[in-house]
Design an enzyme around this catalytic site. Structure first.
Site, PDB file in Angstrom:
ATOM      1  N   ARG A 250       0.743  -1.083  -0.005  1.00 56.05           N
ATOM      2  CA  ARG A 250      -0.083  -0.018  -0.149  1.00 56.05           C
ATOM      3  C   ARG A 250       0.867   1.379   0.010  1.00 56.05           C
ATOM      4  NH1 ARG A 250      -3.169  -3.233   1.317  1.00 56.05           N
ATOM      5  NH2 ARG A 250      -1.515  -3.943   2.386  1.00 56.05           N
ATOM      6  N   THR A 251       1.854   1.045   0.894  1.00 52.38           N
ATOM      7  CA  THR A 251       2.447   2.780   1.233  1.00 52.38           C
ATOM      8  C   THR A 251       3.203   3.040  -0.263  1.00 52.38           C
ATOM      9  OG1 THR A 251       2.545   2.211   3.479  1.00 52.38           O
ATOM     10  CG2 THR A 251       3.845   3.924   2.701  1.00 52.38           C
TER      11      THR A 251
ATOM     12  N   LYS B 283      25.335  -4.219   0.277  1.00 48.00           N
ATOM     13  CA  LYS B 283      26.731  -4.324   0.141  1.00 48.00           C
ATOM     14  C   LYS B 283      27.299  -3.366   1.436  1.00 48.00           C
ATOM     15  CE  LYS B 283      26.779  -3.532  -4.950  1.00 48.00           C
ATOM     16  NZ  LYS B 283      26.845  -2.681  -5.998  1.00 48.00           N
TER      17      LYS B 283
ATOM     18  N   ARG C 299      11.137   3.968   3.730  1.00 48.40           N
ATOM     19  CA  ARG C 299      10.802   3.061   4.720  1.00 48.40           C
ATOM     20  C   ARG C 299      11.896   2.227   5.254  1.00 48.40           C
ATOM     21  NH1 ARG C 299       5.444  -0.937   5.168  1.00 48.40           N
ATOM     22  NH2 ARG C 299       4.434   1.086   5.360  1.00 48.40           N
TER      23      ARG C 299
ATOM     24  N   HIS D 247       4.649   6.131  11.591  1.00 47.46           N
ATOM     25  CA  HIS D 247       4.079   5.921  10.489  1.00 47.46           C
ATOM     26  C   HIS D 247       3.260   7.141   9.800  1.00 47.46           C
ATOM     27  CE1 HIS D 247       2.992   4.229   6.652  1.00 47.46           C
ATOM     28  NE2 HIS D 247       2.558   3.101   6.864  1.00 47.46           N
TER      29      HIS D 247
HETATM   30  C1  NCD Z   1       0.813  -0.670   7.999  1.00 50.28           C
HETATM   31  C2  NCD Z   1       2.491  -0.475   8.388  1.00 50.28           C
HETATM   32  O1  NCD Z   1       3.197  -0.923   7.673  1.00 50.28           O
HETATM   33  O2  NCD Z   1       2.753  -0.108   9.630  1.00 50.28           O
HETATM   34  N1  NCD Z   1       0.593  -0.777   6.743  1.00 50.28           N
HETATM   35  C3  NCD Z   1       0.279   0.363   5.906  1.00 50.28           C
HETATM   36  O3  NCD Z   1       1.436   0.935   5.733  1.00 50.28           O
HETATM   37  N2  NCD Z   1      -0.662   0.733   5.535  1.00 50.28           N
HETATM   38  C4  NCD Z   1       0.128  -1.556   8.879  1.00 50.28           C
HETATM   39  C5  NCD Z   1       0.680  -3.113   9.107  1.00 50.28           C
HETATM   40  O4  NCD Z   1       1.767  -3.515   8.296  1.00 50.28           O
HETATM   41  O5  NCD Z   1      -0.065  -3.843   9.732  1.00 50.28           O
END
Ligand code: NCD
Length: 304
Positions: free
Chosen positions: A51-52, A80, A101, A129
């Site tokens: 998703r992200t 590396k 991320r 997040h």
């Molecule tokens: C969440 C995350 O990555 O923290 N997912 C997301 O980005 N929508 C929630 C999850 O992984 O449970």
């Protein structure tokens, strides 16, 4: 130059402007279709995501920009031994903005210090997040008409769930919100969060059984048990199906209560609820694109 590390980086007024922009994009996407022409977003994902990452890519593409990046640490020079600081110095030469991320808490902050382009924290370990929080706030504002004046239940893995930690931090700035934390003992909300609520005199309750609080809720934020952050598999197996929201439990809820979930869902919401008008989690995913479009425009200081 501005980065986004925590949902607190924007004031409530700035968030209002961001959400107004997201609403304008939702209503009139064609107006923004070329706003980022010639600009490049780098998505640097050292940890899995659907998703992200894809919502960032979709957001930049819908703005007429281009996307480069990697989706796991193994395919980047991290394998590396390159540091995040060096990687971002290099990415700064290739792109105009970066969404990162990382499994390590604080890694996007380290990157931001050395970066020549805006960095967006797209999730750092169990910490924060912020863009999921922007998504959650926009969803609540759009579907409930306001931010504030409600009781929200947060259910599931409140210990490791970074979306929960970020959302609570952001919500305490709005008036008249009551929190109900629903989790097994082992996955309780961290003390630093309840200490913060106490210091601000904000009402909260901690319970184990979901059924007992359903009738009081205006919003229910369900979360997945965060398998990847457990130290041992046995504990995960014991706790993973602790909550399963199904039709019977939803009958205890008010007719306007909304169910949110950052997704991915595992077993915690039964698929039989997906057609319930109160199930808002797929609409929430859509708001995630509008809010990321608004965020990219804001950080790149592009006005349309
Ligand atoms: C969440 C995350 O990555 O923290 N997912 C997301 O980005 N929508 C929630 C999850 O992984 O449970």
């Amino acid at each position: 130059m501005r980065h986004l590390m925590s949902p607190m980086d924007f004031s409530v007024e700035e968030l209002e402007r961001l959400f107004d922009l997201a609403a304008s994009i939702e209503q009139n996407p064609a107006k923004y279709a070329h706003a980022c022409e010639g600009r490049i977003l780098a998505t640097c994902f050292y940890e899995p995501s659907t998703r992200t990452r894809l919502s960032f890519e979709s957001a930049m593409t819908k703005l007429g920009g281009q996307v480069i990046g990697f989706s796991d640490a193994g395919s980047s020079s991290a394998s590396k031994g390159e540091s995040v600081s060096d990687t971002i110095r290099v990415i700064s030469c290739y792109a105009d903005i970066c969404a990162m991320r990382h499994p390590k808490e604080g890694a996007p902050m380290v990157a931001a210090e050395k970066s020549l382009i805006p960095v967006i924290n797209a999730g750092d370990g169990g910490h924060q997040h912020p863009t999921q929080t922007l998504t959650d706030l926009l969803t609540i504002r759009s579907l409930k008409g306001k931010l504030g004046g409600f009781t929200i239940g947060l259910c599931g893995d409140l210990k490791f769930g970074r979306t929960v930690h970020s959302l609570i931090k952001a919500l305490v700035r709005y008036p008249d919100i009551r929190f109900i934390f629903i989790s097994p003992e082992e996955l309780k909300i961290p003390d630093y969060i309840t200490d913060m609520l106490k210091s601000k005199n904000i009402a909260y309750e901690e319970v184990i059984r979901l059924e007992q609080v359903m009738p009081q809720l205006d919003l229910l934020y369900m979360t997945r048990v965060q398998k990847e952050r457990f130290f041992n598999e046995e504990d995960y197996i014991r706790l993973k199906d602790f909550y399963i929201l199904d039709k019977a439990k939803m009958e205890l809820a008010g007719k306007d209560m909304l169910v949110l979930h950052p997704l991915p869902r595992v077993n915690e919401i039964s698929v039989e609820l997906d057609d319930d008008p109160r199930a808002a989690y797929f609409r929430q995913a859509k708001y995630g694109v509008y809010v990321r479009m608004a965020l990219i425009l804001t950080l790149l200081e592009i006005t349309v």
